[in-house]
Design a protein around this motif. Structure first.
Motif, PDB file in Angstrom:
ATOM      1  N   ASP A 244      -4.470   5.242  12.810  1.00 37.30           N
ATOM      2  CA  ASP A 244      -5.093   3.909  12.837  1.00 37.30           C
ATOM      3  C   ASP A 244      -5.436   3.447  11.421  1.00 37.30           C
ATOM      4  O   ASP A 244      -5.201   2.285  11.051  1.00 37.30           O
ATOM      5  N   LYS A 245      -5.996   4.361  10.613  1.00 36.61           N
ATOM      6  CA  LYS A 245      -6.342   4.031   9.223  1.00 36.61           C
ATOM      7  C   LYS A 245      -5.083   3.718   8.418  1.00 36.61           C
ATOM      8  O   LYS A 245      -5.061   2.791   7.596  1.00 36.61           O
ATOM      9  N   SER A 246      -4.041   4.538   8.656  1.00 39.01           N
ATOM     10  CA  SER A 246      -2.783   4.330   7.935  1.00 39.01           C
ATOM     11  C   SER A 246      -2.222   2.936   8.222  1.00 39.01           C
ATOM     12  O   SER A 246      -1.803   2.221   7.302  1.00 39.01           O
ATOM     13  N   ASN A 247      -2.232   2.540   9.484  1.00 39.41           N
ATOM     14  CA  ASN A 247      -1.725   1.214   9.862  1.00 39.41           C
ATOM     15  C   ASN A 247      -2.574   0.105   9.243  1.00 39.41           C
ATOM     16  O   ASN A 247      -2.063  -0.921   8.777  1.00 39.41           O
ATOM     17  N   LYS A 252      -2.572  -4.052   3.995  1.00 38.34           N
ATOM     18  CA  LYS A 252      -3.396  -4.686   2.963  1.00 38.34           C
ATOM     19  C   LYS A 252      -2.718  -4.670   1.595  1.00 38.34           C
ATOM     20  O   LYS A 252      -3.159  -5.332   0.671  1.00 38.34           O
ATOM     21  N   GLY A 253      -1.649  -3.899   1.454  1.00 36.76           N
ATOM     22  CA  GLY A 253      -0.864  -3.920   0.225  1.00 36.76           C
ATOM     23  C   GLY A 253      -1.564  -3.242  -0.943  1.00 36.76           C
ATOM     24  O   GLY A 253      -2.638  -2.638  -0.818  1.00 36.76           O
ATOM     25  N   GLY A 254      -0.946  -3.347  -2.122  1.00 39.40           N
ATOM     26  CA  GLY A 254      -1.511  -2.785  -3.341  1.00 39.40           C
ATOM     27  C   GLY A 254      -1.667  -1.278  -3.257  1.00 39.40           C
ATOM     28  O   GLY A 254      -0.863  -0.567  -2.664  1.00 39.40           O
ATOM     29  N   ARG A 255      -2.780  -0.825  -3.907  1.00 40.50           N
ATOM     30  CA  ARG A 255      -3.029   0.618  -3.969  1.00 40.50           C
ATOM     31  C   ARG A 255      -3.351   1.209  -2.597  1.00 40.50           C
ATOM     32  O   ARG A 255      -3.237   2.408  -2.391  1.00 40.50           O
TER      33      ARG A 255
END
Length: 492
Positions: A244-247, A252-255
């Protein structure tokens, strides 16, 4: 008590009945001198195959079986071979030895005394097929004991034994000083003497080793499954949270994309930690034995019956007044050798002097030796014949669905009856009764060879049967689960 000397060891042994029927996969375990070991496993898992490999009647595909020097091995199989049933008792015991034994008669007397077979001094010339199932079970056991082996293999030794016979065997095994390996589904019997268990997992085809008595091992297996399930449930929560966190970070892009990638890797690491839970043995599905419809009146009438005194051999005729209508259940009682199976056979064939079955009644007959099944037929042929006997049109889909409910699936449907394990033959016999839809159901020791997990399901089906029922069983726990309307004690 077992010592540390290993008298036999399996080292990565694999075995298969043809390329599509693997049984054992790199199985390893030791047998120590003086140990009392139980082999557990689902019907068809390979318990009797282990015995065949130990006795060298089967050869492994790969791996080694190491036997101690001069270790003698004897086996009491589940049933006496059909070709041996025409032998006399003396001839059968003589066949257990590769060399002539000159003192065979006193040795026969000694082992028949051990197995509590009364009147043994008169039995030497008697033909095996004239004995009851319980008496043959005792003779099978005695045929192994007469060899005085270092390793005694017993395959379902309590089948057909009455309470006295089981008690006698249990006492003998407790006091036996040599190594014993037993296949049995009788939990109380096993718990009386076992100090270890070899569990054959039908799914992995591996052998798991446990130390302790039978009931303790069952608890260990259950606790292990619960622990593995709990660990996997916790890991599953953590894995889902990481995904869930990975998705969330990936969008959100970037780092944060690097964080998302790391979360995904952590989830994969956790998935690798999940363990394969040992699958529980499957139990047959609940089933109903449909009763023949449109039956009125007395399905079977018994006015007299014949018994044999198991001590003197004398024949006795007794009177009775039994009339069974639909939904009436009769229990036949009596010790081994009194003639229960003989009476059931005559009743099933409608040839019993003093008994009459109503015309047009379909008789479903479950024999303890499965001789109502044609061993040269496939399961498909056997169940097809049951459907036709039951007045049903041949419906392969219905037949396969019924077979599957008794764990008879896939290629097994085309397997010959004679190639099945004894437990699988029993399940085929029950599937046949379901398809036959009998008006009179005659059951002779229906728990013999059957996995203990299936027995409550079978008891429930028999209890609910709406036709007339005649039952013989030496297992009081099983009988207690079945409604009995009338009891005929052949001894009294």
């Amino acid at each position: 008590m077992a010592n540390d000397e290993v008298i036999l060891r399996f080292d990565k042994v694999s075995f298969e009945y043809g390329p599509n029927k693997p049984i054992l996969d790199e199985v390893s375990f030791p047998l120590r001198r003086g140990s009392k070991i139980t082999i557990m496993g689902q019907n068809g898992a390979g318990k009797s195959t282990i015995f065949g490999l130990i006795t060298e009647t089967l050869q492994p595909e790969s791996g080694q079986i190491h036997r101690g020097s001069n270790v003698s091995i004897a086996i009491a199989k589940q049933v006496i071979p059909r070709e041996a049933l025409t032998l006399t008792v003396r001839e059968f015991f003589e066949s257990c030895f590769t060399k002539k034994v000159y003192d065979i008669d006193p040795r026969i007397d000694e082992v028949l005394e051990v197995v509590n077979l009364k009147g043994h001094e008169k039995l030497h010339e008697r033909i095996l097929k004239t004995f009851s199932g319980g008496q043959l079970a005792r003779i099978l056991l005695a045929s192994a004991l007469i060899q005085d082996p270092d390793l005694l293999l017993l395959d379902e030794p309590t089948n057909n034994l009455d309470k006295a016979g089981i008690e006698h065997l249990t006492k003998f095994l407790i006091n036996y000083k040599k190594t014993v390996v037993v296949i049995s589904h009788d939990a109380e019997f096993l718990n009386a003497f076992s100090d270890g268990v070899l569990y054959l997992d039908i799914y992995t085809r591996k052998v798991e080793q446990y130390v302790g008595n039978y009931l303790n091992v069952l608890k260990d297996i259950t606790a292990r499954v619960e622990k593995e399930n709990m660990k996997n449930a916790q890991l599953a929560k953590q894995i889902q949270a990481k995904k869930d966190k990975s998705n969330e970070f990936a969008h959100k892009g970037g780092r944060l994309r690097l964080v998302a990638k790391r979360m995904k890797e952590l989830a994969q690491d956790l998935e690798d930690e999940m363990v394969d839970v040992r699958k529980e043995d499957k139990t047959i599905r609940k089933f109903t034995i449909p009763a023949q419809e449109d039956i009125l009146g007395d399905i079977i009438t018994i006015t007299s019956f014949t018994t044999m005194n198991h001590k003197t051999g004398k024949i006795k005729k007794s009177t009775a007044n039994i009339k069974l209508k639909k939904n009436q259940h009769l229990l036949l009682r009596g010790p081994n050798g009194i003639g229960k199976s003989t009476l059931l056979e005559h009743l099933a064939n409608n040839t019993a002097d003093g008994a009459k079955i109503l015309d047009g009644i379909r008789v479903g007959y479950y024999r303890q030796d499965f001789s109502t099944l044609n061993f040269d037929h496939s399961v498909y042929e056997s169940l097809s014949a049951a459907m036709l006997a039951g007045g049903l049109l041949l419906d392969e889909e219905k037949m396969r669905a019924t077979a599957a409910s008794f764990l008879i699936t896939g290629d097994m449907i085309r397997t010959k009856i004679g190639a099945l394990s004894e437990g699988q033959k029993g399940l085929v016999a029950f599937a046949g009764l379901v398809l036959q839809r009998p008006g009179l159901l005659i059951l002779d020791e229906p728990t013999n060879h059957i996995n203990f997990r299936h027995i409550p399901v079978i008891a429930e089906a028999i209890d609910a049967y709406k036709g007339a029922l005649i039952l013989v069983s030496h297992v009081p726990e099983f009988v207690s689960k079945i409604r009995i309307d009338e009891t005929l004690d052949l001894e009294k």
